[in-house]
Scaffold this motif. Structure first.
Motif, PDB file in Angstrom:
ATOM      1  N   PRO A  10       0.828  -1.213   0.000  1.00 39.73           N
ATOM      2  CA  PRO A  10       0.000   0.000   0.000  1.00 39.73           C
ATOM      3  C   PRO A  10       0.860   1.260   0.000  1.00 39.73           C
ATOM      4  O   PRO A  10       1.972   1.269   0.521  1.00 39.73           O
ATOM      5  N   GLY A  11       0.326   2.329  -0.575  1.00 39.60           N
ATOM      6  CA  GLY A  11       1.084   3.572  -0.652  1.00 39.60           C
ATOM      7  C   GLY A  11       0.757   4.555   0.447  1.00 39.60           C
ATOM      8  O   GLY A  11       1.459   5.551   0.620  1.00 39.60           O
ATOM      9  N   ARG A  12      -0.301   4.302   1.196  1.00 37.12           N
ATOM     10  CA  ARG A  12      -0.700   5.168   2.306  1.00 37.12           C
ATOM     11  C   ARG A  12      -1.205   4.291   3.443  1.00 37.12           C
ATOM     12  O   ARG A  12      -1.502   3.096   3.230  1.00 37.12           O
ATOM     13  N   PRO A  13      -1.352   4.835   4.647  1.00 41.61           N
ATOM     14  CA  PRO A  13      -1.921   4.041   5.744  1.00 41.61           C
ATOM     15  C   PRO A  13      -3.358   3.623   5.418  1.00 41.61           C
ATOM     16  O   PRO A  13      -4.100   4.360   4.763  1.00 41.61           O
ATOM     17  N   PHE A  14      -3.746   2.454   5.883  1.00 44.72           N
ATOM     18  CA  PHE A  14      -5.107   1.988   5.665  1.00 44.72           C
ATOM     19  C   PHE A  14      -6.095   2.813   6.483  1.00 44.72           C
ATOM     20  O   PHE A  14      -5.787   3.284   7.572  1.00 44.72           O
ATOM     21  N   THR A  15      -7.304   2.958   5.950  1.00 45.56           N
ATOM     22  CA  THR A  15      -8.388   3.557   6.728  1.00 45.56           C
ATOM     23  C   THR A  15      -8.846   2.551   7.778  1.00 45.56           C
ATOM     24  O   THR A  15      -8.471   1.375   7.737  1.00 45.56           O
ATOM     25  N   ALA A  16      -9.714   3.011   8.688  1.00 44.50           N
ATOM     26  CA  ALA A  16     -10.234   2.112   9.728  1.00 44.50           C
ATOM     27  C   ALA A  16     -10.985   0.946   9.097  1.00 44.50           C
ATOM     28  O   ALA A  16     -10.872  -0.203   9.552  1.00 44.50           O
ATOM     29  N   GLU A  17     -11.745   1.227   8.036  1.00 43.93           N
ATOM     30  CA  GLU A  17     -12.509   0.164   7.385  1.00 43.93           C
ATOM     31  C   GLU A  17     -11.593  -0.815   6.666  1.00 43.93           C
ATOM     32  O   GLU A  17     -11.847  -2.017   6.639  1.00 43.93           O
ATOM     33  N   GLU A  18     -10.526  -0.317   6.058  1.00 47.49           N
ATOM     34  CA  GLU A  18      -9.579  -1.198   5.375  1.00 47.49           C
ATOM     35  C   GLU A  18      -8.851  -2.094   6.371  1.00 47.49           C
ATOM     36  O   GLU A  18      -8.605  -3.280   6.086  1.00 47.49           O
ATOM     37  N   GLU A  19      -8.508  -1.547   7.521  1.00 42.22           N
ATOM     38  CA  GLU A  19      -7.899  -2.356   8.578  1.00 42.22           C
ATOM     39  C   GLU A  19      -8.890  -3.404   9.075  1.00 42.22           C
ATOM     40  O   GLU A  19      -8.538  -4.575   9.270  1.00 42.22           O
ATOM     41  N   ARG A  20     -10.129  -2.975   9.278  1.00 37.15           N
ATOM     42  CA  ARG A  20     -11.147  -3.890   9.791  1.00 37.15           C
ATOM     43  C   ARG A  20     -11.406  -5.009   8.789  1.00 37.15           C
ATOM     44  O   ARG A  20     -11.645  -6.155   9.179  1.00 37.15           O
ATOM     45  N   MET A  21     -11.376  -4.703   7.504  1.00 38.61           N
ATOM     46  CA  MET A  21     -11.564  -5.717   6.472  1.00 38.61           C
ATOM     47  C   MET A  21     -10.568  -6.861   6.657  1.00 38.61           C
ATOM     48  O   MET A  21     -10.921  -8.039   6.582  1.00 38.61           O
ATOM     49  N   GLU A  38     -21.481 -12.115   6.766  1.00 38.20           N
ATOM     50  CA  GLU A  38     -22.368 -11.009   6.410  1.00 38.20           C
ATOM     51  C   GLU A  38     -21.831  -9.685   6.949  1.00 38.20           C
ATOM     52  O   GLU A  38     -21.832  -8.668   6.248  1.00 38.20           O
ATOM     53  N   ASP A  39     -21.372  -9.698   8.189  1.00 41.46           N
ATOM     54  CA  ASP A  39     -20.778  -8.486   8.773  1.00 41.46           C
ATOM     55  C   ASP A  39     -19.519  -8.085   8.013  1.00 41.46           C
ATOM     56  O   ASP A  39     -19.263  -6.894   7.775  1.00 41.46           O
ATOM     57  N   GLU A  40     -18.734  -9.070   7.653  1.00 44.80           N
ATOM     58  CA  GLU A  40     -17.492  -8.798   6.931  1.00 44.80           C
ATOM     59  C   GLU A  40     -17.771  -8.137   5.576  1.00 44.80           C
ATOM     60  O   GLU A  40     -17.118  -7.144   5.203  1.00 44.80           O
ATOM     61  N   ILE A  41     -18.739  -8.672   4.854  1.00 42.59           N
ATOM     62  CA  ILE A  41     -19.036  -8.132   3.525  1.00 42.59           C
ATOM     63  C   ILE A  41     -19.674  -6.751   3.623  1.00 42.59           C
ATOM     64  O   ILE A  41     -19.456  -5.894   2.751  1.00 42.59           O
ATOM     65  N   ALA A  42     -20.436  -6.494   4.683  1.00 45.22           N
ATOM     66  CA  ALA A  42     -20.997  -5.151   4.873  1.00 45.22           C
ATOM     67  C   ALA A  42     -19.879  -4.122   5.012  1.00 45.22           C
ATOM     68  O   ALA A  42     -19.942  -3.016   4.449  1.00 45.22           O
ATOM     69  N   ASN A  43     -18.816  -4.484   5.727  1.00 50.92           N
ATOM     70  CA  ASN A  43     -17.684  -3.573   5.872  1.00 50.92           C
ATOM     71  C   ASN A  43     -16.906  -3.458   4.561  1.00 50.92           C
ATOM     72  O   ASN A  43     -16.434  -2.376   4.192  1.00 50.92           O
ATOM     73  N   ILE A  44     -16.777  -4.567   3.841  1.00 53.72           N
ATOM     74  CA  ILE A  44     -16.091  -4.536   2.549  1.00 53.72           C
ATOM     75  C   ILE A  44     -16.808  -3.587   1.591  1.00 53.72           C
ATOM     76  O   ILE A  44     -16.162  -2.871   0.813  1.00 53.72           O
ATOM     77  N   ARG A  45     -18.116  -3.563   1.655  1.00 51.68           N
ATOM     78  CA  ARG A  45     -18.865  -2.645   0.793  1.00 51.68           C
ATOM     79  C   ARG A  45     -18.489  -1.195   1.104  1.00 51.68           C
ATOM     80  O   ARG A  45     -18.368  -0.371   0.191  1.00 51.68           O
ATOM     81  N   LEU A  46     -18.307  -0.886   2.389  1.00 50.41           N
ATOM     82  CA  LEU A  46     -17.871   0.468   2.753  1.00 50.41           C
ATOM     83  C   LEU A  46     -16.498   0.764   2.159  1.00 50.41           C
ATOM     84  O   LEU A  46     -16.245   1.882   1.681  1.00 50.41           O
ATOM     85  N   PHE A  76      -6.184  -8.144  -2.028  1.00 48.96           N
ATOM     86  CA  PHE A  76      -6.708  -8.767  -0.810  1.00 48.96           C
ATOM     87  C   PHE A  76      -8.084  -9.374  -1.058  1.00 48.96           C
ATOM     88  O   PHE A  76      -8.368 -10.507  -0.659  1.00 48.96           O
ATOM     89  N   LEU A  77      -8.950  -8.615  -1.714  1.00 52.38           N
ATOM     90  CA  LEU A  77     -10.312  -9.081  -1.952  1.00 52.38           C
ATOM     91  C   LEU A  77     -10.341 -10.296  -2.874  1.00 52.38           C
ATOM     92  O   LEU A  77     -11.146 -11.213  -2.671  1.00 52.38           O
TER      93      LEU A  77
END
Length: 254
Positions: A39-50, A142-150, A189-190
Motif C-alpha cells: 500500500p502507498g498510504r496508511p489503511f483507513t479504519a474500514e480497510e484495517e477492519r476488512m 455477512e458483517d465482513e461483507i458489509a464492511n467490505i462494501r464500505l 486482498f479481496l
C-alpha cells in the motif's frame, strides 16, 4: 532432564500429535489473506477492519478443527495451556498451537465431519450442530461483507478524486501512485478472500455430501444446504464488489 523441561516436552509431544492428525487431513496449505501489493498510504479504519475480520473468520474455522482434535491425540496442545508455568513451556505450547491452527484451513471437510460424528452419536444433534456452525459462519461473513462494501465505496470515490485532481493538476503523479497502490492492495486482498471463501464453500459442500450419505433425505441436511446457498450468495456479492472496484480502477492509468 529438569522437571520444567520434561513438562515442556510432554506438552510438545501431545501437541505435535494433534498437528500430525490435522495436517494429514489437509489437502493444501492454509490460504494467505495478506495482500501482495504494497500500500502507498496508511489503511483507513474500514480497510484495517476488512483484514482483521478476514483473519478472525479464518481463525474461527481453524480453531474449530483444533477443538475437534482435542478429543484425541491433540489434547495436549489445548489442555497444556494450563500448565504453562515457565518460558520453555510457553514457547513450546505456542509453537504447537500455531501449527495446529495453521493446519486448520485447506481441505478440512472430511476431518470436520468425522469430529462431529465422534462428538454427536445422535444423528439429529450432529446435523443440528453442523447447521449452527454454518449459520454462525454466515453471520460473521455477512458483517465482513458489509464492511467490505464500505471499503469499495470509499475506494471508488478515491479513484474519481484522483482522476479529477490529476486533470486539474491538484495532485502530483507520486501522490496518485500512492493512492492507487493502496487501492490495488485492497483489490488483491479481496481477490484472495474470494478464493478462500470459494474453497471453504467447497469444503462445506463436502460436509453436506457426507451428511446426506449418512442421513439420506433428513430435512436437517436441507437446512445445511440452505446455509451453504446463503454463503454462495454472499460470495457472489463479494465478487460483485471486487469487479465493480476493478472496473473503476481500470479507468485510471497508473
Amino acid at each position: 532432564m529438569s522437571k520444567k523441561r520434561g513438562t515442556g516436552m510432554r506438552i510438545l509431544a501431545g501437541s505435535m500429535a494433534g498437528v500430525l492428525l490435522l495436517t494429514s487431513c489437509a489437502s493444501a496449505p492454509p490460504p494467505q489473506t495478506a495482500a501482495s501489493v504494497e500500500p502507498g498510504r496508511p489503511f483507513t479504519a474500514e480497510e484495517e477492519r476488512m483484514r482483521t475480520q478476514a483473519a478472525d473468520y479464518n481463525r474461527t474455522i481453524a480453531e474449530g478443527i483444533a477443538v475437534g482434535a482435542a478429543a484425541g491425540a491433540g489434547a495436549g496442545a489445548l489442555a497444556g495451556l494450563a500448565a504453562c508455568r515457565g518460558k520453555l513451556d510457553c514457547m513450546l505450547i505456542g509453537m504447537a498451537i500455531g501449527a495446529v491452527l495453521g493446519a486448520g484451513l485447506g481441505g478440512f471437510g472430511g476431518k470436520y465431519y468425522a469430529d462431529k460424528k465422534e462428538r454427536y452419536v445422535n444423528e439429529e444433534q450432529r446435523l443440528d450442530a453442523i447447521t449452527v456452525d454454518f449459520r454462525n459462519n454466515n453471520t460473521k461473513l455477512e458483517d465482513e461483507i458489509a464492511n467490505i462494501r464500505l471499503v469499495t465505496l470509499d475506494n471508488k470515490k478515491r479513484i474519481e478524486a484522483v482522476k479529477r485532481d490529476l486533470a486539474a493538476q491538484r495532485m502530483s503523479a507520486e501522490q496518485a501512485r500512492k493512492e492507487l497502490a493502496t487501492i490495488d492492495s485492497n483489490r488483491t486482498f479481496l481477490q484472495t478472500r474470494v478464493d478462500e471463501l470459494k474453497k471453504l464453500r467447497n469444503d462445506f459442500r463436502e460436509v453436506a455430501q457426507q451428511a446426506r450419505a449418512d442421513s439420506g433425505n433428513n430435512p436437517r441436511v436441507a437446512q445445511m444446504d440452505s446455509e451453504i446457498n446463503a454463503m454462495e450468495r454472499q460470495i457472489t456479492r463479494l465478487q460483485g464488489e471486487l469487479d465493480a472496484l476493478s472496473s473503476r480502477r481500470a479507468s485510471v492509468v497508473g
